[in-house]
Design an enzyme around this catalytic site. Structure first.
Site, short mmCIF file in Angstrom:
data_model
loop_
_atom_site.label_atom_id
_atom_site.label_comp_id
_atom_site.label_asym_id
_atom_site.label_seq_id
_atom_site.Cartn_x
_atom_site.Cartn_y
_atom_site.Cartn_z
N ALA A 191 0.87 -1.17 0.00
CA ALA A 191 0.00 0.00 0.00
C ALA A 191 0.91 1.22 0.00
CB ALA A 191 -0.87 -0.01 1.24
N GLY A 246 0.45 -4.88 1.02
CA GLY A 246 -0.76 -4.92 0.17
C GLY A 246 -0.53 -5.64 -1.16
N GLU A 289 -0.86 -9.18 -0.32
CA GLU A 289 -2.28 -9.37 0.01
C GLU A 289 -3.14 -9.41 -1.26
OE1 GLU A 289 -2.07 -6.14 2.96
OE2 GLU A 289 -3.04 -7.50 4.36
N GLU A 291 4.50 -5.20 7.44
CA GLU A 291 3.76 -4.15 8.17
C GLU A 291 4.22 -3.95 9.60
OE1 GLU A 291 2.41 -6.29 6.08
OE2 GLU A 291 0.91 -5.28 4.84
#
Ligand code: COA
Length: 259
Positions: A66, A112, A115, A135
C-alpha cells in the site's frame, strides 16, 4: 473510465491487468485501488473475458505494498476505514469474482502487494520475486486480509513467523510453502500464466464460478460442505452441464456456452 495507473490488454479471452506505477514500485495508492475495482467489475461483466491475469509493470515489482505516503498520518478511525474500504473494494472483491484471477508475481510482492496476490485465485511467480508482509516493521499489521489469507495458504506457524519477523521470502521457499503454484524465469511468467489460462478456458465457466464460490465458502463462512452441495446442485440446471455431459457421451470436445 480512463485509467492512469493501470493498463489492460486483451488476448484470446484473457484480460491482462498491469499495475503501472513502476517508479513507485507499483505501490497501491487510493486511485489505483479505485481503478482496479472499476476494471475488475467491468471485466467480470464482459462475457468474452474468461480469465484475468494481474501483474506489475517493469521487472522489479509486482506491488511493493500500500502507498505508505497516503496513510502515514492517519488516525485510528481513518486506519480502520482504510482497511474496511480496501478489503471491500479490491481484496474481497477479487477473491469473490466468478472469473478466475491469476496473480503473475513478477518481483516484489510486499504488504498490500502480497495481500492482492493472495486475494487472487492462485499465484505464479518469476524467480526474482520476493514476498513478505513487512507491516509490523512500520508499526502496523496487515490490513488487507493478510492476517487471514496468509495462514490459510501456508499454515498458522509460518504465517506467524513471516508477519512477526516482517521478513521476505524468495520463490523457492514460497513454492515449498504453497504460497505460489509455479516459479519460472521472468520471461516465462506471462507465457506460463496464459498457458494455464488456456487450460482453464477449456472448462465450463459456470462450473468454475460455482467451484470458486464453494471453495471460498469454506474459508469465509465455515460451511464449505453445505455450499458445495448447493453449488453442485446449481450446476445441474445449467446449459454448460448439459453440454459437458453430452459431449463426453458423444466422445467430442465440449463447447461450453457459459450459461
Ligand atoms: N509506498 C509508497 N512508496 C513506495 C512503496 C510503498 N509501499 N514502496 C516503494 N515505494 C517508492 C519509494 O519510496 C521510492 O520512491 P522515490 O523514488 O520517490 O523515493 C520508489 O518507490 C523506489 O523504491 P526504493 O525504496 O528506492 O527501491 P529499493 O530497490 O531501494 O527498495 C523495497 C525496494 C521494496 C525493498 C522498498 O521500496 C520497500 O521496502 N518498500 C516498502 C515495502 C513495504 O513496507 N510495504 C508494505 C507497505 S504497508
Amino acid at each position: 473510465m480512463d485509467y492512469e495507473n493501470i493498463l489492460i490488454n486483451y488476448e484470446n479471452g484473457i484480460a491482462i491487468i498491469t499495475i503501472n506505477r513502476p517508479k513507485k514500485l507499483n505501490a497501491l495508492n487510493r486511485a489505483t485501488i479505485a481503478e482496479l475495482h472499476h476494471a475488475f467489475e467491468a471485466l467480470e461483466l464482459d462475457s468474452t473475458v474468461k480469465v484475468i491475469i494481474i501483474t506489475g509493470s517493469g521487472e522489479k515489482a509486482f506491488v511493493a505494498g500500500a502507498d505508505i505516503s497516503e496513510f502515514a498520518h492517519f488516525s485510528v478511525e481513518q486506519g480502520e476505514k482504510l482497511a474496511a474500504e480496501g478489503q471491500a473494494q479490491l481484496f474481497d472483491f477479487v477473491e469473490n469474482l466468478s472469473t478466475p484471477v491469476i496473480a503473475a508475481v513478477n518481483g516484489f510482492a510486499l504488504g498490500g502487494g502480497l495481500e492482492l496476490a493472495m486475494a487472487c485465485h492462485f499465484r505464479v511467480a518469476s524467480d526474482n520475486a520476493r514476498m513478505g508482509l513487512p507491516e509490523t516493521s512500520l508499526g502496523v499489521i496487515p490490513g488487507y486480509g493478510g492476517t487471514q489469507r496468509l495462514p490459510q495458504l501456508i499454515g498458522k506457524g509460518r504465517a506467524m513467523e513471516m508477519i512477526m519477523t516482517a521478513g521476505m521470502i524468495g520463490t523457492e521457499k514460497a513454492f515449498a510453502y504453497g504460497l505460489i503454484n509455479h516459479m519460472v524465469a521472468q520471461e516465462e511468467l506471462l507465457p506460463l500464466c496464459k498457458k494455464i489460462a488456456g487450460k482453464i478456458m477449456n472448462n465450463s465457466p459456470v462450473a468454475i464460478s460455482e467451484a470458486i464460490k464453494a471453495i471460498n465458502a469454506g474459508y469465509r463462512e465455515g460451511n464449505g460442505f453445505e455450499a458445495e452441495v448447493k453449488a453442485f446442485g446449481e450446476c445441474f440446471g445449467t446449459e454448460d452441464f448439459k453440454e459437458g455431459t453430452t459431449a463426453f457421451l458423444e466422445k467430442r470436445k465440449a463447447d461450453f456456452p457459459g450459461r
